[in-house]
Design an enzyme around this catalytic site. Structure first.
Site: not given
Ligand code: AMP
Length: 389
Positions: A178, A328, A376, A10, A207, A238, A90
């Site tokens: 996504h 999550e 993913e 990726n 995310g 964004r 990816r």
């Molecule tokens: P991803 O792009 O799916 O990896 O998500 C990353 C984002 O998830 C991070 O920038 C955080 O803002 C959020 N995140 C991760 N862990 C937590 C948590 N325990 N509580 C709130 N937000 C979280």
């Protein structure tokens, strides 16, 4: 299932993530960050144990392709005589044509080059390690897995902008992104949430990038991202959906050029722009600053509004699934979104939500909401294995 080893790559503008899978089991995860600036690598086993990382000092990579080459001696050592059966990549854009992953050939690379103008910030970096691997080892099968492919089932009416029709023929249409995450969720729904798997489900991939997808019986019917990954929900940095007249105003009245506008829309907006504090939801949820709260309220408002919009596109709603970093992990965000969706029949079970579900609505809730972790890379590994089998 065959236990051949599959590599997953990726690649982004400044980082390259790689994994090795045997069947559905992840054996190795690695990452090179700071490509072109100050490259640094780290690696761990699939179980999360840290491994001595590759040494990049001999030839610091300046592109994702060079990063892949720099990793090879270290990977050879780790493989200890075993070989990779294939590499899956990816790739952000498969254009209007690709509704499924494709085997890499020189002709495919040329075709995918044509989509660079549709995703100039991502596509060239995705293609760089594919080209490098093909040059160095033409016998190693490679597969391109597209973020747009899963959304090619979206009906034409939901793909079209109301622009002059010939613009759609030139490729200016909604693609959605996504897709590998949504496809993974769709693949596990029959087991994880059987009562909604065949129905109308909105999946919230929340995310650092964020979007929603309307699934009917596991197929994408509509999604919030459009021509680019800028559209739809507000994200870490964004802006999400925006009145296009704002762009015209910034350029004609405020004199900003295209590069400056791009910087605002992609890197200075979203949670960071609204809060002035951080793009990370953890920082915002911990902060007492009024604008941190405001940023979260704007996010929740947009998620809930767009859940309703996608439910409208499907003629109703049976299920809601939260996934990705925020979906999550952020109990408070799920709580607020579910409450804002109560009028559609979402009745939150607070204790289940705090315990991360997986089902987070009460037994009598008309709409069932779930927390389901996405994967993913596993989706890419499965596609790659299937296509080269
Ligand atoms: P991803 O792009 O799916 O990896 O998500 C990353 C984002 O998830 C991070 O920038 C955080 O803002 C959020 N995140 C991760 N862990 C937590 C948590 N325990 N509580 C709130 N937000 C979280």
């Amino acid at each position: 299932m065959s236990q051949d080893l599959i590599g997953v790559v990726n690649a982004g503008s400044s980082s390259l993530k790689f994994s090795v899978y045997a069947g559905d089991e992840c054996l190795l995860n690695g990452q090179v960050d700071g490509i072109g600036v100050r490259p640094a690598a780290k690696a761990k086993t699939g179980a999360g144990e840290a491994l001595p990382p590759p040494d990049l000092s001999a030839m610091p990579p300046t592109t994702p392709g060079e990063a892949l080459v720099a990793l090879l001696p270290w990977l050879q050592d780790w493989l200890a005589g075993r070989t990779l059966a294939a590499i899956g990549h990816r790739v952000v854009h498969g254009g209007p044509k690709y509704a499924a992953p494709a085997r890499v050939t020189p002709a495919l690379i040329e075709e995918l080059e044509a989509f660079v103008p549709l995703a100039p910030l991502h596509q060239p970096h995705n293609l760089s390690p594919i080209r490098t691997a093909l040059e160095r080892n033409p016998g190693l099968p490679q597969v391109a897995c597209f973020d747009t492919a899963f959304h090619r089932s979206i009906p034409e009416v939901a793909q079209l902008f109301a622009l002059p029709y010939e613009m759609a023929e030139r490729g200016i249409r909604r693609y959605g992104f996504h897709g590998l995450s949504y496809e993974y969720i769709a693949s596990v729904l029959p087991r994880a949430a059987p009562e909604i798997a065949g129905g109308r489900v909105v999946v919230a991939h929340l995310g650092n990038g964020a979007s929603l997808c309307a699934l009917r019986a596991g197929r994408s019917m509509a999604t919030t991202m459009g021509f680019s990954a800028l559209d739809g929900l507000p994200m870490g940095t964004r802006c999400g959906q925006l009145d296009p007249a704002v762009v015209l105003h910034l350029m004609t009245t405020e004199g900003m050029d295209a590069k400056a506008v791009e910087g605002v829309l992609y890197r200075q907006s979203g949670m960071l722009g609204l809060s002035g504090i951080s793009s990370d939801f953890r920082d915002l949820l911990e902060s007492d600053a009024p604008r941190a709260r405001l940023a979260i309220e704007v996010f929740v408002h947009q998620v809930a509004r767009n859940v309703a919009s996608l439910a409208g596109a499907m003629g109703g709603l049976d299920g809601l699934v939260f996934t990705a970093g925020v979906g999550e992990n952020a109990v408070a965000i799920r709580d607020a979104v579910c409450r804002a969706c109560a009028w559609m029949g979402v009745e939150l079970d607070e204790a289940a939500n705090a315990a991360r579900g997986p089902r987070i609505t009460t037994r009598r809730s008309r709409v069932a909401a779930y927390v389901i972790p996405t994967d993913e890379n596993l989706m890419i590994a499965r596609h790659t294995r299937a296509l080269v089998a």
